[in-house]
Design a protein around this motif. Structure first.
Motif, short mmCIF file in Angstrom:
data_model
loop_
_atom_site.label_atom_id
_atom_site.label_comp_id
_atom_site.label_asym_id
_atom_site.label_seq_id
_atom_site.Cartn_x
_atom_site.Cartn_y
_atom_site.Cartn_z
N UNK A 155 0.84 -1.22 0.00
CA UNK A 155 0.00 0.00 0.00
C UNK A 155 0.86 1.26 0.00
N UNK A 156 1.98 1.19 0.71
CA UNK A 156 2.90 2.35 0.74
C UNK A 156 3.44 2.65 -0.65
N UNK A 157 3.82 1.60 -1.37
CA UNK A 157 4.30 1.78 -2.75
C UNK A 157 3.21 2.38 -3.62
N UNK A 158 1.96 1.89 -3.45
CA UNK A 158 0.83 2.38 -4.25
C UNK A 158 0.58 3.86 -4.01
N UNK A 159 0.81 4.33 -2.79
CA UNK A 159 0.55 5.74 -2.50
C UNK A 159 1.79 6.63 -2.64
N UNK A 160 2.90 6.02 -3.07
CA UNK A 160 4.11 6.81 -3.28
C UNK A 160 4.79 7.23 -1.99
N UNK A 161 4.52 6.51 -0.90
CA UNK A 161 5.20 6.79 0.38
C UNK A 161 6.66 6.38 0.28
N UNK A 162 7.52 7.09 1.00
CA UNK A 162 8.95 6.79 0.87
C UNK A 162 9.42 5.69 1.80
N UNK A 163 8.72 5.48 2.94
CA UNK A 163 9.22 4.51 3.91
C UNK A 163 8.09 4.02 4.81
N UNK A 164 8.30 2.85 5.40
CA UNK A 164 7.38 2.35 6.42
C UNK A 164 8.12 2.19 7.74
N UNK A 165 7.41 2.46 8.83
CA UNK A 165 7.97 2.29 10.18
C UNK A 165 7.53 0.94 10.72
N UNK A 166 8.49 0.17 11.24
CA UNK A 166 8.21 -1.18 11.71
C UNK A 166 8.72 -1.35 13.14
N UNK A 167 7.82 -1.80 14.04
CA UNK A 167 8.25 -2.28 15.36
C UNK A 167 8.61 -3.75 15.14
N UNK A 168 9.89 -4.03 14.99
CA UNK A 168 10.30 -5.31 14.40
C UNK A 168 10.14 -6.53 15.30
N UNK A 169 10.49 -6.41 16.59
CA UNK A 169 10.57 -7.63 17.39
C UNK A 169 10.75 -7.35 18.88
N UNK A 170 10.39 -8.36 19.67
CA UNK A 170 10.73 -8.41 21.09
C UNK A 170 11.75 -9.53 21.28
N UNK A 171 12.69 -9.32 22.18
CA UNK A 171 13.73 -10.33 22.41
C UNK A 171 13.15 -11.64 22.92
N UNK A 172 12.14 -11.54 23.78
CA UNK A 172 11.56 -12.74 24.37
C UNK A 172 12.62 -13.52 25.14
N UNK A 173 12.73 -14.82 24.84
CA UNK A 173 13.72 -15.66 25.52
C UNK A 173 15.06 -15.66 24.82
#
Length: 277
Positions: free
Chosen positions: A95-113
């Motif tokens: 969707x970002x590409x379709x709207x011409x947005x330059x970047x997406x913000x991602x909360x990538x991960x939790x360390x967990x164990x």
């Protein structure tokens, strides 16, 4: 003096309706020039709507970025959760590409164990697969921003996001200034961070969030509050940016006061001689 793009995380409160397109129009009415489209509860926007949003944003001179859903954890111990996370990132990028947005913000991960370094290696592999799939699907322009995170339990130290940006083509740091401030124990050196991003990654544009965080029992926690809390202070960032002609920047206001605080940020930039255009 580099170009500064300033706007809100999501549709401004003053928009006539709650649609993304109305949000883009409201941004221009406020004399701001950026908006982050929020997919934080899921990617529900149709591709056609994304294309129309992009067309209107381009007409009005509003720079777009996108926030991926919160329900992402590339270090989950459950494989199906990792795969679902990857699909959410891919849908966001589409969707970002379709709207011409330059970047997406991602909360990538939790360390967990996992140990932080184990989680880092897992994220590196999984986000690499997502980007490969994105390229296969014709998504070529959107950058995948790994956000700096406030919580000690989450992947997202400044060093981690810089490292991933060095090692995985298509990844950039998405700097949340307040999260970094909290992660560094309530300290931040804006110039040093910008110098590092320019020197180590050759960045010419920084995607970023700005808000203040709540102080709880002597520690800054990931609860967003209005920017007058000065945690961290915007004034110092504004002065640093206006003096630096090496990079342009997108500043997305994530304060609960959205455009009210974005306009305060605009006034601070003007105080240092910068006028949005």
């Amino acid at each position: 003096m580099a170009k500064i793009f300033l706007g809100t995380a999501g549709v401004p409160f003053s928009a006539k309706k709650g649609t993304t397109i109305d949000g883009v129009k409201a941004i221009r009415d406020l004399s701001l020039n950026a908006m982050e489209v929020e997919f934080v509860q899921g990617v529900r926007m149709k591709r056609e709507t994304a294309q129309e949003t992009g067309r209107i944003a381009k007409e009005l001179g509003v720079r777009l970025s996108v926030h991926a859903p919160y329900f992402i954890n590339l270090c989950s111990s459950e494989k199906e959760k990792v795969e679902a996370s990857k699909q959410r990132i891919l849908d966001t990028a589409d969707r970002a590409e379709a709207m011409g947005a330059d970047a997406i913000a991602i909360h990538a991960a939790f360390y967990g164990k996992l140990k932080p370094e184990e989680c880092y290696e897992m994220v590196k592999a999984e986000i690499g697969e997502v980007i490969d799939k994105a390229r296969e699907n014709g998504i070529h322009d959107v950058k995948f921003g790994i956000e700096t995170m406030a919580k000690d339990t989450a992947l997202g130290t400044l060093d981690e996001v810089i490292g991933l940006s060095k090692e995985v083509k298509g990844v950039i740091p998405y700097i949340d200034w307040a999260h970094t401030f909290a992660r560094q124990g309530g300290k931040i050196d804006y110039k040093q961070i910008i110098d590092t991003l320019v020197k180590e990654l050759g960045l010419v544009h920084i995607n970023s969030h700005f808000e203040s965080l709540k102080l709880n029992k002597g520690k800054y926690v990931d609860v967003h509050v209005p920017i007058e809390a000065n945690a961290p202070p915007f004034d110092q960032l504004a002065e640093t940016l206006v003096k630096d002609d090496r990079i342009s920047i997108t500043l997305i206001c994530e304060s609960p006061e959205l455009e009210r605080d974005a306009l305060k940020m605009k006034a601070v930039l003007e105080k240092y001689g910068y006028n949005l255009r």
